[in-house]
Design a protein around this motif. Structure first.
Motif, mmCIF file in Angstrom:
data_model
loop_
_atom_site.group_PDB
_atom_site.id
_atom_site.type_symbol
_atom_site.label_atom_id
_atom_site.label_comp_id
_atom_site.label_asym_id
_atom_site.label_seq_id
_atom_site.Cartn_x
_atom_site.Cartn_y
_atom_site.Cartn_z
ATOM 1 N N LEU A 191 0.804 -1.556 0.196
ATOM 2 C CA LEU A 191 -0.154 0.081 -0.191
ATOM 3 C C LEU A 191 1.048 1.332 -0.324
ATOM 4 O O LEU A 191 0.044 2.345 0.664
ATOM 5 C CB LEU A 191 -0.635 -0.409 1.232
ATOM 6 C CG LEU A 191 -1.611 -1.016 1.614
ATOM 7 C CD1 LEU A 191 -2.626 -1.592 2.867
ATOM 8 C CD2 LEU A 191 -2.299 -1.680 0.729
ATOM 9 N N HIS A 199 -8.706 0.193 -5.273
ATOM 10 C CA HIS A 199 -9.612 0.312 -4.024
ATOM 11 C C HIS A 199 -9.363 -1.290 -3.932
ATOM 12 O O HIS A 199 -8.568 -2.321 -4.386
ATOM 13 C CB HIS A 199 -10.731 0.082 -4.656
ATOM 14 C CG HIS A 199 -11.814 1.034 -5.401
ATOM 15 N ND1 HIS A 199 -13.128 1.238 -4.342
ATOM 16 C CD2 HIS A 199 -11.946 2.215 -6.542
ATOM 17 C CE1 HIS A 199 -13.372 2.749 -5.009
ATOM 18 N NE2 HIS A 199 -12.269 3.263 -6.130
ATOM 19 N N LEU A 200 -9.753 -0.526 -2.220
ATOM 20 C CA LEU A 200 -9.296 -1.592 -1.776
ATOM 21 C C LEU A 200 -9.712 -2.520 -0.538
ATOM 22 O O LEU A 200 -11.016 -2.053 -0.537
ATOM 23 C CB LEU A 200 -8.533 -1.522 0.187
ATOM 24 C CG LEU A 200 -6.880 -0.560 -0.107
ATOM 25 C CD1 LEU A 200 -6.789 0.266 0.559
ATOM 26 C CD2 LEU A 200 -5.799 -0.668 -1.439
ATOM 27 N N TYR A 201 -9.724 -3.748 -0.843
ATOM 28 C CA TYR A 201 -11.304 -4.851 -0.158
ATOM 29 C C TYR A 201 -10.521 -5.304 1.123
ATOM 30 O O TYR A 201 -9.848 -6.396 1.380
ATOM 31 C CB TYR A 201 -12.054 -5.547 -1.146
ATOM 32 C CG TYR A 201 -12.251 -5.102 -2.145
ATOM 33 C CD1 TYR A 201 -13.726 -4.154 -2.249
ATOM 34 C CD2 TYR A 201 -11.497 -4.380 -3.291
ATOM 35 C CE1 TYR A 201 -14.579 -3.466 -2.693
ATOM 36 C CE2 TYR A 201 -11.945 -3.479 -4.435
ATOM 37 C CZ TYR A 201 -13.087 -3.443 -3.930
ATOM 38 O OH TYR A 201 -14.234 -2.068 -5.282
ATOM 39 N N LEU A 213 -6.203 -1.511 8.311
ATOM 40 C CA LEU A 213 -6.556 -1.130 7.806
ATOM 41 C C LEU A 213 -5.947 0.782 7.824
ATOM 42 O O LEU A 213 -6.230 1.595 7.380
ATOM 43 C CB LEU A 213 -8.096 -0.638 8.370
ATOM 44 C CG LEU A 213 -9.058 -2.040 7.610
ATOM 45 C CD1 LEU A 213 -10.752 -2.068 8.609
ATOM 46 C CD2 LEU A 213 -9.367 -1.230 6.039
ATOM 47 N N ALA A 216 -3.482 1.129 5.583
ATOM 48 C CA ALA A 216 -3.704 2.125 4.716
ATOM 49 C C ALA A 216 -4.289 3.287 4.941
ATOM 50 O O ALA A 216 -3.873 4.498 4.210
ATOM 51 C CB ALA A 216 -5.354 1.086 4.124
ATOM 52 N N LYS A 217 -4.576 3.573 5.982
ATOM 53 C CA LYS A 217 -4.844 4.980 6.965
ATOM 54 C C LYS A 217 -3.714 5.946 6.637
ATOM 55 O O LYS A 217 -3.387 6.732 5.907
ATOM 56 C CB LYS A 217 -5.400 5.140 8.390
ATOM 57 C CG LYS A 217 -6.111 6.158 8.185
ATOM 58 C CD LYS A 217 -6.714 5.445 9.852
ATOM 59 C CE LYS A 217 -7.583 7.323 9.995
ATOM 60 N NZ LYS A 217 -8.566 7.003 11.747
ATOM 61 N N TRP A 221 -4.546 6.804 2.108
ATOM 62 C CA TRP A 221 -5.862 6.399 1.483
ATOM 63 C C TRP A 221 -6.807 6.335 1.538
ATOM 64 O O TRP A 221 -6.723 6.391 2.784
ATOM 65 C CB TRP A 221 -5.626 4.643 1.329
ATOM 66 C CG TRP A 221 -4.631 3.842 0.492
ATOM 67 C CD1 TRP A 221 -3.407 3.303 0.907
ATOM 68 C CD2 TRP A 221 -4.558 3.488 -0.922
ATOM 69 N NE1 TRP A 221 -2.958 3.370 0.092
ATOM 70 C CE2 TRP A 221 -3.625 2.113 -0.348
ATOM 71 C CE3 TRP A 221 -5.702 3.479 -2.074
ATOM 72 C CZ2 TRP A 221 -3.193 2.462 -2.332
ATOM 73 C CZ3 TRP A 221 -4.824 2.811 -3.029
ATOM 74 C CH2 TRP A 221 -4.282 2.128 -3.619
ATOM 75 N N GLU A 223 -10.531 7.486 2.577
ATOM 76 C CA GLU A 223 -11.537 6.192 2.941
ATOM 77 C C GLU A 223 -12.725 5.379 1.677
ATOM 78 O O GLU A 223 -12.943 4.126 1.680
ATOM 79 C CB GLU A 223 -12.824 6.686 4.018
ATOM 80 C CG GLU A 223 -14.000 6.224 5.074
ATOM 81 C CD GLU A 223 -13.247 5.131 6.048
ATOM 82 O OE1 GLU A 223 -13.587 4.654 6.389
ATOM 83 O OE2 GLU A 223 -11.479 4.947 6.162
ATOM 84 N N GLN A 225 -11.983 4.632 -0.504
ATOM 85 C CA GLN A 225 -10.958 4.154 -1.969
ATOM 86 C C GLN A 225 -11.101 2.357 -1.053
ATOM 87 O O GLN A 225 -10.084 1.764 -1.449
ATOM 88 C CB GLN A 225 -9.791 4.299 -2.624
ATOM 89 C CG GLN A 225 -9.962 5.251 -3.992
ATOM 90 C CD GLN A 225 -8.908 5.847 -3.792
ATOM 91 O OE1 GLN A 225 -9.068 7.568 -3.752
ATOM 92 N NE2 GLN A 225 -7.878 5.346 -4.520
ATOM 93 N N VAL A 226 -11.647 2.616 0.125
ATOM 94 C CA VAL A 226 -11.123 1.125 1.294
ATOM 95 C C VAL A 226 -12.799 0.668 1.875
ATOM 96 O O VAL A 226 -12.868 1.242 2.425
ATOM 97 C CB VAL A 226 -10.690 2.472 2.601
ATOM 98 C CG1 VAL A 226 -10.069 0.361 3.424
ATOM 99 C CG2 VAL A 226 -8.887 2.706 2.140
ATOM 100 N N ARG A 228 -14.299 -2.244 3.261
ATOM 101 C CA ARG A 228 -13.731 -3.418 4.962
ATOM 102 C C ARG A 228 -15.347 -3.888 5.028
ATOM 103 O O ARG A 228 -16.587 -4.182 4.596
ATOM 104 C CB ARG A 228 -13.599 -2.763 5.721
ATOM 105 C CG ARG A 228 -14.784 -1.850 6.074
ATOM 106 C CD ARG A 228 -14.037 -1.301 6.963
ATOM 107 N NE ARG A 228 -13.750 0.400 6.631
ATOM 108 C CZ ARG A 228 -13.312 0.712 6.288
ATOM 109 N NH1 ARG A 228 -12.692 0.743 8.310
ATOM 110 N NH2 ARG A 228 -12.581 1.892 5.905
#
Ligand code: FES
Length: 330
Positions: A191, A199-201, A213, A216-217, A221, A223, A225-226, A228
């Motif tokens: 990341l 986009h992240l999953y 997470l 990513a923060k 990244w 929010e 595009q994230v 969960r």
């Protein structure tokens, strides 16, 4: 993240037959479900789940892990977890091939973003079920993606053979806790910086989710595009015993006391007002109720921080109230 509004909607149950029950890894079984009347099952999109009625009063959510183009079957993966509230143990131990059970129609609170140009999929343990479905979909439509699948060991890695023989196998990286240091997931490296359109999953146990997470923060990244999906709401630090408060039904004006030891849904039920519930732990969104007045004390893992801040809806199965009175759209 945009998702369909979902307020107190109860789905019709579908009777299905367990056509196949298969051991996928240590403590993990898959169940292939087909409609009892032989008709096609409702279509679903990647990331969707169904509620499974395991027995009277025991319902749990399981993500669909088969190819989302399939309508002749649903495939769920179940981790037998004796530390959980009993649903997975009952399902794995008691439900066998040929049994008839009931499920809800699929619902999706973890959809793929249509606007994504590239996707980074992160699965931890049994969190692979929706993520694998996403990988199938992205591969099918030719969308760029990379999947990282973290497990404790190869023996505890469900669907490994399926992934290794898939057309997208070279886009999947396995990371085993008991493996060499260099194959472990380094989320910072993956990341490294936010990429517009990517986009992240993320789906998996809380510790895994927190790691990905938070990384990513920290890496910036955005929010939106994230995405969960939690299995259980993270345990919140309690600052003291819960307070009592009141809820008011907007339609009738009836005011109901909610004592510290009762959930809002339980307090309402004692007065004959039933809000549909499923997970009862702030994960599934089944109980979502609109708030007209007052400030909810959000304790779920369903809403984003932004949605929580709006304070116009909440999950009464586990959330409470910061104000003395909550007026609900009931
Ligand atoms: Fe699942 Fe409330 S019943 S969030």
């Amino acid at each position: 993240m945009s998702r369909e509004p979902f307020v107190n909607r109860e789905c019709e149950l579908i009777e299905v037959i367990v056509m196949r029950k298969q051991r996928e890894a240590e403590d993990i079984h898959s169940f292939e479900l087909r409609r009892a009347d032989g008709a096609p099952l409702p279509p679903f999109s990647a990331g969707a789940h169904v509620d499974v009625s395991i027995r009277e009063g025991l319902t749990r959510q399981y993500s669909l892990s088969n190819h989302p183009e399939e309508q002749h079957r649903y495939l769920i993966g179940v981790l037998r977890d004796p530390a959980s509230r009993g649903g997975s143990v009952a399902l794995v131990d008691n439900v066998k091939e040929g049994d008839h059970i009931h499920i809800s129609e699929p619902r999706n609170h973890f959809p793929l973003a249509h606007e994504a140009r590239r996707s980074l999929l992160f699965a931890g343990g049994i969190g692979v079920t929706p993520i694998l479905c996403m990988a199938e979909r992205l591969a099918h439509v030719g969308s760029a993606f990379e999947m990282h699948y973290c497990t404790r060991s190869a023996a505890r890695t469900a669907f490994m053979a399926r992934i290794q023989s898939a057309s997208f196998s070279d886009q999947v990286k396995f990371h085993f806790d008991d493996g060499a240091a260099e194959q472990k997931l380094d989320a910072t490296a993956v990341l490294v910086k936010p990429v517009p359109g990517t986009h992240l999953y993320v789906c998996g146990p809380t510790g895994f989710m927190d790691y990905v997470l938070k990384t990513a923060k920290d890496m910036g990244w955005p929010e939106e595009q994230v995405h969960r999906e939690y299995f259980a709401a993270p345990v919140l630090a309690q600052t003291g015993p819960d307070d009592s408060f009141q809820v008011k039904l907007a339609s009738s004006g009836q005011v109901i006391d909610v004592p510290p030891e009762k959930t809002i849904t339980a307090a309402l039920l004692t007065h004959g007002i039933r809000i549909p519930v499923s997970c009862e732990s702030g994960v599934c969104g089944t109980c979502i109720t609109r708030v007209i007045e007052g400030e909810p004390d959000h304790r779920d893992a369903f809403f984003t921080d932004e949605e929580k801040a709006a304070n116009d809806q909440f999950t009464p199965c586990c959330s409470r109230s910061k104000s003395k009175l909550l007026v609900l759209d009931l």
